[in-house]
Design an enzyme around this catalytic site. Structure first.
Site, PDB file in Angstrom:
ATOM      1  N   ASN A 155      66.936 -31.478 -66.890  1.00 35.22           N
ATOM      2  CA  ASN A 155      66.913 -32.323 -66.060  1.00 35.22           C
ATOM      3  C   ASN A 155      66.690 -33.831 -66.165  1.00 35.22           C
ATOM      4  OD1 ASN A 155      64.575 -31.191 -67.321  1.00 35.22           O
ATOM      5  ND2 ASN A 155      63.127 -31.089 -65.553  1.00 35.22           N
ATOM      6  N   GLY A 176      67.360 -37.311 -68.685  1.00 35.19           N
ATOM      7  CA  GLY A 176      68.252 -38.009 -69.480  1.00 35.19           C
ATOM      8  C   GLY A 176      68.307 -39.513 -70.086  1.00 35.19           C
ATOM      9  N   HIS A 177      68.392 -38.669 -70.887  1.00 33.63           N
ATOM     10  CA  HIS A 177      68.445 -40.381 -72.375  1.00 33.63           C
ATOM     11  C   HIS A 177      68.611 -40.968 -72.797  1.00 33.63           C
ATOM     12  CE1 HIS A 177      63.906 -37.244 -73.051  1.00 33.63           C
ATOM     13  NE2 HIS A 177      64.436 -37.635 -72.049  1.00 33.63           N
ATOM     14  N   ASP A 228      62.376 -41.736 -66.927  1.00 36.56           N
ATOM     15  CA  ASP A 228      62.906 -42.941 -66.935  1.00 36.56           C
ATOM     16  C   ASP A 228      62.415 -44.111 -67.278  1.00 36.56           C
ATOM     17  OD1 ASP A 228      65.347 -41.671 -66.330  1.00 36.56           O
ATOM     18  OD2 ASP A 228      64.207 -42.022 -63.835  1.00 36.56           O
ATOM     19  N   GLN A 249      60.492 -36.021 -68.962  1.00 41.27           N
ATOM     20  CA  GLN A 249      59.967 -36.841 -67.483  1.00 41.27           C
ATOM     21  C   GLN A 249      58.952 -38.396 -67.397  1.00 41.27           C
ATOM     22  OE1 GLN A 249      60.841 -33.259 -67.655  1.00 41.27           O
ATOM     23  NE2 GLN A 249      62.648 -34.348 -67.223  1.00 41.27           N
ATOM     24  N   SER A 261      61.004 -53.672 -76.027  1.00 39.72           N
ATOM     25  CA  SER A 261      61.631 -53.361 -76.089  1.00 39.72           C
ATOM     26  C   SER A 261      63.219 -54.705 -75.093  1.00 39.72           C
ATOM     27  CB  SER A 261      62.856 -52.594 -75.168  1.00 39.72           C
ATOM     28  OG  SER A 261      64.274 -52.174 -75.063  1.00 39.72           O
ATOM     29  N   ARG A 263      71.679 -41.119 -59.048  1.00 44.59           N
ATOM     30  CA  ARG A 263      70.980 -41.050 -58.023  1.00 44.59           C
ATOM     31  C   ARG A 263      70.207 -43.011 -57.669  1.00 44.59           C
ATOM     32  NH1 ARG A 263      66.406 -36.611 -57.210  1.00 44.59           N
ATOM     33  NH2 ARG A 263      66.900 -37.086 -59.294  1.00 44.59           N
ATOM     34  N   LYS A 285      62.474 -43.620 -73.050  1.00 47.23           N
ATOM     35  CA  LYS A 285      61.717 -42.323 -74.047  1.00 47.23           C
ATOM     36  C   LYS A 285      63.503 -42.262 -75.079  1.00 47.23           C
ATOM     37  CE  LYS A 285      60.854 -39.411 -71.674  1.00 47.23           C
ATOM     38  NZ  LYS A 285      60.718 -40.445 -69.935  1.00 47.23           N
TER      39      LYS A 285
HETATM   40  P1  IMP Z   1      63.376 -31.113 -61.818  1.00 50.72           P
HETATM   41  O1  IMP Z   1      62.104 -32.092 -62.981  1.00 50.72           O
HETATM   42  O2  IMP Z   1      64.571 -30.823 -61.699  1.00 50.72           O
HETATM   43  O3  IMP Z   1      62.528 -29.893 -60.654  1.00 50.72           O
HETATM   44  O4  IMP Z   1      63.208 -32.333 -60.832  1.00 50.72           O
HETATM   45  C1  IMP Z   1      61.481 -32.809 -60.055  1.00 50.72           C
HETATM   46  C2  IMP Z   1      61.218 -34.163 -59.845  1.00 50.72           C
HETATM   47  O5  IMP Z   1      60.895 -34.310 -61.235  1.00 50.72           O
HETATM   48  C3  IMP Z   1      62.591 -35.013 -58.689  1.00 50.72           C
HETATM   49  O6  IMP Z   1      61.574 -36.053 -58.591  1.00 50.72           O
HETATM   50  C4  IMP Z   1      63.052 -35.010 -59.624  1.00 50.72           C
HETATM   51  O7  IMP Z   1      63.904 -36.131 -60.070  1.00 50.72           O
HETATM   52  C5  IMP Z   1      61.489 -35.981 -60.967  1.00 50.72           C
HETATM   53  N1  IMP Z   1      62.623 -35.680 -62.548  1.00 50.72           N
HETATM   54  C6  IMP Z   1      63.295 -34.393 -63.044  1.00 50.72           C
HETATM   55  N2  IMP Z   1      63.413 -34.656 -64.592  1.00 50.72           N
HETATM   56  C7  IMP Z   1      63.701 -36.526 -64.792  1.00 50.72           C
HETATM   57  C8  IMP Z   1      63.376 -37.066 -65.125  1.00 50.72           C
HETATM   58  O8  IMP Z   1      64.440 -37.303 -66.403  1.00 50.72           O
HETATM   59  N3  IMP Z   1      63.510 -38.738 -65.006  1.00 50.72           N
HETATM   60  C9  IMP Z   1      63.020 -39.179 -63.865  1.00 50.72           C
HETATM   61  N4  IMP Z   1      62.909 -38.151 -62.367  1.00 50.72           N
HETATM   62  C10 IMP Z   1      62.860 -36.854 -63.460  1.00 50.72           C
END
Ligand code: IMP
Length: 428
Positions: A38, A40-41, A13, A221, A409, A300, A16
């Site tokens: 997973n 969220g860009h 987060d 991530q 930024s 969240r 990027k």
């Molecule tokens: P997963 O990638 O869904 O398996 O989640 C594993 C951990 O990585 C959790 O703490 C998620 O909140 C975190 N996570 C996964 N994707 C992101 C992202 O894009 N941004 C921030 N945290 C992430």
């Protein structure tokens, strides 16, 4: 090499999406190399806000080629949803999005398993099936995009996978078994959705590299969530670090021109796991509100805290980061004093190292150095126009981390950015 890796150097987060979108003007190709939906860009373009979970953030820039590499785990339903959204807004995606034939599919049972595991493990995952899809890949019972047209193979591998799925779902969680028929039906749908997008992307990239194209490798991530280098076991299941670019796209080390790490001017984290500089009181809440720190994937609330130079210095080292882009700088506007974590005190000893074990990291008490705050940086586009306190903060962080901050930024829109360079994608 006119290529740049853009990766998160905190817990994800970092912003990027904005940096990739911005630099994709100067690039020909944008590639995702790990993770799945997973991510969220967030991209703000022409006054409209977009959130991409799976598609490369360059997708809005027409004529740019976009690649989803073999290191990504792909949910065709998420792919289809995002493509529809983009196409409905009139973005032309024809013949410029390529998905690796070797990428693994996220199956409906992976999503179900993710939720079941989450109940007992409490990692705080996104429940998108990411972890189980990677686990099955390494257990040699994953299904890939190149398998979709091979019906006999699909039945064979599905049976092998279901032995494991049902042992867990039925045996451990007492749910109904998944049948071969159900899976084959889902795979047929997957085949329809993905038709026309699947190719050998490593080969395609080799051609692009030979032609000297400008390429962005977009991480998802962040390094502190990396399965090898992050705060294990509170991590994701892939390798956001630079090493993941090579294995996740099938290219050699010479293909990487520059590594740009993205960090926020403070720190956030979603999900569980240690976070030494976390602010649990009103200051943390105020940063959350001002920075709109709510998960782009799950909504969240993100945990917020001061900038942690120990963690970023570590992320920079393990990823070979050569320069940083610092985002959300303006969110710190108006705060009187800005503490920066320069070391940890663990069990009575001072250290500047980032520990490997999370129980040790939980015991880390941050050692802070305080900096004077500033009034406003919102929307500033030139470094010379920043208040002196802001440039002092930037210079101090550069010294603590050991790499230049090449981009700052100062707002969500792509125009609200200071580019100090030099950037590999600008090379002549
Ligand atoms: P997963 O990638 O869904 O398996 O989640 C594993 C951990 O990585 C959790 O703490 C998620 O909140 C975190 N996570 C996964 N994707 C992101 C992202 O894009 N941004 C921030 N945290 C992430």
């Amino acid at each position: 090499m006119k290529t740049v890796v853009i990766l998160g150097a905190q817990w994800g987060d970092e912003g990027k999406g904005k940096i990739v979108h911005l630099l994709s003007d100067r690039a020909d190709v944008v590639c995702r190399y790990q993770g799945g939906n997973n991510a969220g860009h967030t991209v703000v373009s022409g006054g409209k806000k977009w959130v991409f979970h799976l598609l490369p953030s360059g997708i809005l820039k027409e004529k740019k080629a976009c690649i989803i590499g073999n290191g990504v785990v792909l949910d065709p339903y998420a792919f289809s949803e995002e493509m529809t959204l983009v196409q409905n807004e009139g973005v032309d995606t024809a013949s410029r999005l390529y998905v690796s034939d070797r990428a693994h599919l996220i199956m409906p049972y992976h999503r179900a398993l993710d939720s079941m595991y989450e109940e007992s493990l409490g990692i705080g995952t996104t429940k998108r099936g990411i972890g189980p899809a990677y686990s099955y890949k390494y257990a040699r019972i994953g299904i890939r995009l190149c398998d979709l047209d091979e019906r006999e193979y699909l039945e064979w591998i599905t049976k092998r996978a279901l032995d494991e799925v049902n042992a867990t779902i039925v045996g451990k969680y007492g749910r109904n078994p998944v049948t071969v028929r159900e899976v084959m039906d889902a795979l047929e749908e997957y085949g329809e959705i993905m038709k026309g997008y699947v190719t050998d992307t490593s080969r395609l990239l080799a051609e692009y590299l030979k032609e000297g194209r400008r390429i962005i490798f977009e991480g998802a991530q962040g390094v502190l969530l990396d399965v090898d280098f992050g705060t294990y076991p509170y991590v994701t299941s892939s390798n956001p670090v630079t090493g993941g670019v090579l294995t996740g796209l099938g290219i050699g080390p010479g293909a990487v021109g520059q590594v740009l790490g993205v960090v926020k001017a403070y720190t956030t984290r979603v999900g569980e796991g240690p976070f030494p500089t976390e602010l649990e009181g009103p200051t943390g809440e105020s940063i959350r509100e001002r920075g709109c720190e709510f998960g782009a994937s799950t909504g969240r609330p993100r945990r917020c805290g001061w900038f942690d130079a120990v963690a970023v210095r570590y992320a920079v080292r393990v990823s070979g980061v050569q320069a940083l882009a610092m985002t959300k700088f303006d969110v710190l506007d108006g705060i009187d004093r800005l503490p920066v974590c320069t070391g940890y005190r663990i069990d009575g000893r001072d250290t500047d190292r980032f520990p490997a074990n999370v129980f040790v990291l939980e015991r880390a008490v941050p050692v802070y150095e305080e900096f004077a705050g500033w009034e406003s940086t919102a929307g500033v586009k030139r470094y010379e126009d920043l208040p002196a306190e802001a440039t002092r903060y930037i210079a101090a962080l550069e010294k603590l981390i050991g790499v230049p901050i090449s981009i700052v930024s100062t707002g969500p829109d792509e125009t609200e950015t200071i580019i100090r360079g030099p950037l590999a994608v600008d090379a002549g």
